[in-house]
Design a protein around this motif. Structure first.
Motif, PDB file in Angstrom:
ATOM      1  N   ARG A 155       0.849  -1.187   0.000  1.00 21.20           N
ATOM      2  CA  ARG A 155       0.000   0.000   0.000  1.00 21.20           C
ATOM      3  C   ARG A 155       0.889   1.243   0.000  1.00 21.20           C
ATOM      4  NH1 ARG A 155      -4.198   2.213   4.583  1.00 21.20           N
ATOM      5  NH2 ARG A 155      -5.399   3.565   3.198  1.00 21.20           N
ATOM      6  N   THR A 156       0.504   2.232  -0.799  1.00 26.58           N
ATOM      7  CA  THR A 156       1.294   3.447  -0.948  1.00 26.58           C
ATOM      8  C   THR A 156       0.550   4.647  -0.382  1.00 26.58           C
ATOM      9  OG1 THR A 156       2.380   2.602  -2.943  1.00 26.58           O
ATOM     10  CG2 THR A 156       2.395   4.993  -2.621  1.00 26.58           C
ATOM     11  N   VAL A 160       5.063   1.751   1.107  1.00 23.86           N
ATOM     12  CA  VAL A 160       5.740   2.701   0.227  1.00 23.86           C
ATOM     13  C   VAL A 160       5.251   4.100   0.579  1.00 23.86           C
ATOM     14  CG1 VAL A 160       6.140   3.429  -2.159  1.00 23.86           C
ATOM     15  CG2 VAL A 160       5.916   0.997  -1.619  1.00 23.86           C
ATOM     16  N   VAL A 161       6.184   5.034   0.752  1.00 18.75           N
ATOM     17  CA  VAL A 161       5.833   6.404   1.134  1.00 18.75           C
ATOM     18  C   VAL A 161       6.366   7.377   0.096  1.00 18.75           C
ATOM     19  CG1 VAL A 161       6.019   8.204   2.892  1.00 18.75           C
ATOM     20  CG2 VAL A 161       5.946   5.800   3.580  1.00 18.75           C
ATOM     21  N   LEU A 162       5.498   8.260  -0.357  1.00 19.47           N
ATOM     22  CA  LEU A 162       5.905   9.385  -1.184  1.00 19.47           C
ATOM     23  C   LEU A 162       5.936  10.631  -0.310  1.00 19.47           C
ATOM     24  CD1 LEU A 162       3.654   8.856  -4.350  1.00 19.47           C
ATOM     25  CD2 LEU A 162       5.916   7.905  -3.891  1.00 19.47           C
ATOM     26  N   VAL A 163       6.924  11.470  -0.501  1.00 16.44           N
ATOM     27  CA  VAL A 163       6.975  12.774   0.162  1.00 16.44           C
ATOM     28  C   VAL A 163       6.953  13.827  -0.939  1.00 16.44           C
ATOM     29  CG1 VAL A 163       8.210  14.300   1.718  1.00 16.44           C
ATOM     30  CG2 VAL A 163       8.284  11.828   2.090  1.00 16.44           C
ATOM     31  N   HIS A 164       5.926  14.679  -0.905  1.00 17.41           N
ATOM     32  CA  HIS A 164       5.714  15.613  -2.014  1.00 17.41           C
ATOM     33  C   HIS A 164       5.556  17.037  -1.510  1.00 17.41           C
ATOM     34  CE1 HIS A 164       4.624  17.053  -5.922  1.00 17.41           C
ATOM     35  NE2 HIS A 164       3.431  17.455  -5.528  1.00 17.41           N
ATOM     36  N   ARG A 196       8.599  -0.028  -5.729  1.00 21.22           N
ATOM     37  CA  ARG A 196       8.024  -1.376  -5.698  1.00 21.22           C
ATOM     38  C   ARG A 196       8.926  -2.397  -6.345  1.00 21.22           C
ATOM     39  NH1 ARG A 196       1.482  -0.640  -6.832  1.00 21.22           N
ATOM     40  NH2 ARG A 196       0.986   0.248  -4.793  1.00 21.22           N
ATOM     41  N   ASN A 197       9.803  -1.937  -7.227  1.00 24.69           N
ATOM     42  CA  ASN A 197      10.753  -2.857  -7.879  1.00 24.69           C
ATOM     43  C   ASN A 197      12.029  -3.046  -7.085  1.00 24.69           C
ATOM     44  OD1 ASN A 197       9.063  -3.406 -10.036  1.00 24.69           O
ATOM     45  ND2 ASN A 197       9.928  -1.817 -11.355  1.00 24.69           N
ATOM     46  N   GLY A 198      12.093  -2.454  -5.891  1.00 23.65           N
ATOM     47  CA  GLY A 198      13.200  -2.763  -5.000  1.00 23.65           C
ATOM     48  C   GLY A 198      14.077  -1.597  -4.568  1.00 23.65           C
ATOM     49  N   ALA A 199      13.926  -0.420  -5.168  1.00 25.11           N
ATOM     50  CA  ALA A 199      14.734   0.728  -4.737  1.00 25.11           C
ATOM     51  C   ALA A 199      14.229   1.220  -3.382  1.00 25.11           C
ATOM     52  CB  ALA A 199      14.650   1.855  -5.762  1.00 25.11           C
ATOM     53  N   VAL A 200      15.143   1.580  -2.481  1.00 24.86           N
ATOM     54  CA  VAL A 200      14.720   2.056  -1.163  1.00 24.86           C
ATOM     55  C   VAL A 200      14.464   3.558  -1.158  1.00 24.86           C
ATOM     56  CG1 VAL A 200      15.866   0.200   0.066  1.00 24.86           C
ATOM     57  CG2 VAL A 200      17.087   2.360  -0.330  1.00 24.86           C
ATOM     58  N   ALA A 201      15.008   4.268  -2.147  1.00 29.00           N
ATOM     59  CA  ALA A 201      14.796   5.714  -2.238  1.00 29.00           C
ATOM     60  C   ALA A 201      14.897   6.129  -3.700  1.00 29.00           C
ATOM     61  CB  ALA A 201      15.824   6.476  -1.402  1.00 29.00           C
ATOM     62  N   GLN A 257       9.319  12.357  -3.909  1.00 31.75           N
ATOM     63  CA  GLN A 257      10.363  11.381  -3.668  1.00 31.75           C
ATOM     64  C   GLN A 257       9.715  10.150  -3.041  1.00 31.75           C
ATOM     65  OE1 GLN A 257      13.455  13.204  -1.314  1.00 31.75           O
ATOM     66  NE2 GLN A 257      13.926  14.726  -2.877  1.00 31.75           N
ATOM     67  N   GLY A 258      10.168   8.980  -3.450  1.00 32.15           N
ATOM     68  CA  GLY A 258       9.551   7.743  -2.978  1.00 32.15           C
ATOM     69  C   GLY A 258      10.514   6.913  -2.153  1.00 32.15           C
ATOM     70  N   PHE A 259       9.960   6.205  -1.147  1.00 30.40           N
ATOM     71  CA  PHE A 259      10.808   5.477  -0.210  1.00 30.40           C
ATOM     72  C   PHE A 259      10.162   4.176   0.251  1.00 30.40           C
ATOM     73  CE2 PHE A 259      11.423  10.017   0.297  1.00 30.40           C
ATOM     74  CZ  PHE A 259      12.813  10.151   0.207  1.00 30.40           C
ATOM     75  N   ASP A 260      11.018   3.211   0.511  1.00 25.92           N
ATOM     76  CA  ASP A 260      10.629   2.101   1.360  1.00 25.92           C
ATOM     77  C   ASP A 260      10.358   2.679   2.744  1.00 25.92           C
ATOM     78  OD1 ASP A 260      10.721  -0.765   2.488  1.00 25.92           O
ATOM     79  OD2 ASP A 260      12.375   0.241   3.531  1.00 25.92           O
ATOM     80  N   ARG A 261       9.192   2.396   3.286  1.00 29.00           N
ATOM     81  CA  ARG A 261       8.798   3.059   4.532  1.00 29.00           C
ATOM     82  C   ARG A 261       9.811   2.852   5.661  1.00 29.00           C
ATOM     83  NH1 ARG A 261       3.200   2.311   7.939  1.00 29.00           N
ATOM     84  NH2 ARG A 261       3.816   3.547   9.758  1.00 29.00           N
TER      85      ARG A 261
END
Length: 255
Positions: free
Chosen positions: A15-16, A115-119, A139-144, A186-190
């Motif tokens: 969930r994002t 998954v967390v986006l900071v906007h 979602r494909n594995g990048a942490v940031a 910016q997107g992150f693994d929570r």
């Protein structure tokens, strides 16, 4: 008949959620209403930013971190405007710095968000394709993940002058091909982002770039293509440009 629970080895759905820190005053736009509540095409910039996040089918929750004294007003604002029904919304009071506000937004996330986006609320016109590209990379594995554009101007590193307006000595000229202008979301693994906020302590105004905090953990950050319309509305001229982009969208797409 009750539904059968999924097998224990089945992975939990990713969930994002998007966190929008909107507690800043935005003094470069001039005095008055906080920057995120300034009107763009007759609608507050914050509403445009929320809609930009919710335009992605991947985003199921948007957390708005509001100025503490304006949190009830912001909640009322969200109730007044039509927002996508597939997305939930939450307003929480912010802190004295952007870093504190993002941290408070993270604290408000449900446990099932992975998954967390900071906007930035001041980037109201980011296209949905950019949002989706960031989410997909996490979602494909990048942490940031950060969206970014190549620079068109030559950049100089200088020794800052003690007084504004004084000449500044040039220290170096970085290779432009290796530089990127970073945008949001910016997107992150929570778990990685929560750890960064817990372990990376910055003085003064704190972090203005969450990916930089992840870098300080020694974790990798990757870049995906940004978009020219995801610019930040900081000065009066930016607002004029944003109005022009929005008018063109409405004329061409009925946006």
């Amino acid at each position: 008949m009750p539904s059968t629970p999924p097998p224990p080895d089945r992975p939990r759905p990713l969930r994002t959620a998007a966190v929008i820190p909107a507690a800043g005053r935005g003094i470069r736009l001039g005095p008055g209403t906080p920057k995120a509540l300034r009107a763009l095409g007759g609608t507050p910039m914050l509403i445009h930013a929320i809609r930009a996040m919710a335009a992605s089918r991947a985003v199921s929750l948007v957390v708005v971190v509001a100025p503490p004294e304006s949190a009830p007003e912001v909640k009322h604002l969200l109730d007044e405007h039509a927002l996508p029904e597939h997305t939930d919304y939450l307003v929480v009071p912010g802190g004295s710095t952007r870093q504190e506000s993002v941290g408070l937004g993270l604290d408000a996330l449900p446990e099932d968000v992975s998954v967390v986006l900071v906007h930035d609320a001041a980037r109201p016109l980011v296209p949905v394709d950019t949002v989706d590209a960031v989410v997909e990379a996490v979602r494909n594995g990048a942490v940031a993940v950060v969206p970014a554009l190549p620079l068109t101007d030559t950049v100089k590193e200088v020794e800052p002058a003690e007084t504004a307006g004084e000449p500044e000595p040039v220290l170096s000229t970085p290779a432009r091909a290796r530089l990127r202008a970073v945008q949001t979301p910016q997107g992150f693994d929570r778990d990685t982002l929560v750890r960064a906020h817990a372990e990376v302590a910055l003085d003064g105004e704190g972090a203005t770039d969450d990916a930089g905090m992840v870098e300080r953990l020694g974790q990798p950050v990757v870049v995906v293509p940004g978009h020219e319309e995801a610019f930040k509305v900081t000065r009066p001229l930016d607002l004029v440009l944003a109005e022009a982009v929005l008018a063109r969208r409405r004329a061409n797409d009925g946006f």
